[in-house]
Design an enzyme around this catalytic site. Structure first.
Site, PDB file in Angstrom:
ATOM      1  N   HIS A   1       0.838  -1.198   0.000  1.00 26.43           N
ATOM      2  CA  HIS A   1       0.000   0.000   0.000  1.00 26.43           C
ATOM      3  C   HIS A   1       0.873   1.248   0.000  1.00 26.43           C
ATOM      4  O   HIS A   1       1.828   1.357   0.775  1.00 26.43           O
ATOM      5  CB  HIS A   1      -0.915   0.025   1.221  1.00 26.43           C
ATOM      6  CG  HIS A   1      -1.757   1.269   1.310  1.00 26.43           C
ATOM      7  ND1 HIS A   1      -2.660   1.613   0.320  1.00 26.43           N
ATOM      8  CD2 HIS A   1      -1.807   2.273   2.236  1.00 26.43           C
ATOM      9  CE1 HIS A   1      -3.245   2.757   0.644  1.00 26.43           C
ATOM     10  NE2 HIS A   1      -2.739   3.169   1.792  1.00 26.43           N
ATOM     11  N   SER A   2       0.546   2.204  -0.871  1.00 22.01           N
ATOM     12  CA  SER A   2       1.246   3.481  -0.974  1.00 22.01           C
ATOM     13  C   SER A   2       2.727   3.228  -1.256  1.00 22.01           C
ATOM     14  O   SER A   2       3.058   2.521  -2.210  1.00 22.01           O
ATOM     15  CB  SER A   2       1.016   4.290   0.307  1.00 22.01           C
ATOM     16  OG  SER A   2       1.362   5.650   0.126  1.00 22.01           O
ATOM     17  N   MET A   3       3.641   3.764  -0.458  1.00 23.60           N
ATOM     18  CA  MET A   3       5.056   3.492  -0.672  1.00 23.60           C
ATOM     19  C   MET A   3       5.316   1.990  -0.760  1.00 23.60           C
ATOM     20  O   MET A   3       6.170   1.525  -1.521  1.00 23.60           O
ATOM     21  CB  MET A   3       5.892   4.080   0.459  1.00 23.60           C
ATOM     22  CG  MET A   3       7.386   3.777   0.336  1.00 23.60           C
ATOM     23  SD  MET A   3       8.338   4.053   1.841  1.00 23.60           S
ATOM     24  CE  MET A   3       8.004   2.520   2.718  1.00 23.60           C
TER      25      MET A   3
ATOM     26  N   SER B   1      -1.576  -0.844  -4.181  1.00 26.25           N
ATOM     27  CA  SER B   1      -2.675  -0.036  -3.653  1.00 26.25           C
ATOM     28  C   SER B   1      -2.246   1.417  -3.441  1.00 26.25           C
ATOM     29  O   SER B   1      -1.211   1.678  -2.824  1.00 26.25           O
ATOM     30  CB  SER B   1      -3.134  -0.636  -2.317  1.00 26.25           C
ATOM     31  OG  SER B   1      -4.016   0.229  -1.629  1.00 26.25           O
TER      32      SER B   1
END
Length: 263
Positions: free
Chosen positions: A104-106, A131
């Protein structure tokens, strides 16, 4: 999928090494899912997902970055390539079953880079779930890691990813801000290096109202694989996952089952 208290590697779980955690061991897992947290996040963010997927025969192995929770005394690693190298090495003993990666994200960028490394080593994942993040070749440096502490806190609160009460506690802030800033630096200074395509399916997920990345950006993940691509959009912002945990868990389980069968 909200971040849970510091579960560390114990309390019924298994500490499988500095980088890899196992909260809910599955004796004979059909597959394993390696999970990569967002900037400033910890392995415990995936504790609920680990619990729920364990009931479906999937063993979740969350990644624990240095500089937080039980690794608080270790120096942060503000370099995406270095982190990917270390995680790929730590994962080697756990790739004896079909496995997928979720970030997720990074964590999505890091999951992608780890997927490249293990594929190059002859252990390709059956799927990659990404994500709330731009595709690797679309990452931009917004300079957020250069913000003042106050500005950094404001940016984090705008994403609604952390309990606001934490920011009223100076001692707690002193503990978490260095890890957050280090992760922001790793994410923003990352530079994509062209190489072989992934061979596995890529499943992209995002929140419709994510202030960090527009829905259209997620389509560019299709260019990272020779396999199928799928995009799922949920109501919500950057941390849409917390409001749709059941649907996301079911979706991951179904896609993992299909990918495992195909492999």
């Amino acid at each position: 999928m909200m971040e849970s208290p510091d579960h560390g590697g114990g309390q019924g779980g298994v500490d499988t090494g500095s980088w890899i955690r196992g909260f809910h061991p599955v004796p004979d897992p059909a597959a394993r899912l390696v999970c990569f947290p967002h900037a400033g996040g910890s392995a415990s963010f995936f504790f609920p997902l680990s619990r729920d997927l364990a009931q479906r025969g999937v063993e979740v192995l969350p990644v624990q970055y240095p500089g937080r929770q039980d690794r608080r005394a270790e120096p942060n690693v503000p370099d995406m390539a270095v982190m990917a190298d270390r995680v790929a090495e730590a994962l080697a003993p756990h790739l004896d079953r079909p496995f997928a990666l979720f970030g997720h994200s990074m964590g999505a960028t890091l999951a992608y880079e780890v997927a490249r490394r293990v594929q190059d080593a002859g252990r390709a994942p059956v799927a990659l779930f990404v994500s709330g993040r731009r595709a690797p070749h679309r990452v931009v440096d917004d300079g957020l890691h250069l913000l003042s502490d106050r500005e950094l806190v404001e940016d984090i609160m705008a994403l609604d990813g952390t309990e606001s009460g934490m920011f009223g506690d100076p001692e707690l802030l002193d503990l978490v801000l260095p890890a957050i800033r280090s992760d922001y630096r790793a994410a923003e200074t990352y530079r994509y290096v062209p190489g072989p395509q992934l061979r596995c399916p890529v499943h992209a997920l995002t929140g419709f109202s994510d202030p960090r990345v527009g829905v259209g950006e997620l389509h560019h993940w299709a260019g990272c694989t020779d396999g199928p691509f799928e995009l799922q959009v949920y109501p919500g912002g950057h941390f849409y996952l917390t409001d749709h945990a059941e649907a996301i868990t079911t979706g991951i389980a179904e896609r993992l089952a299909a990918a495992t069968a195909a492999a």
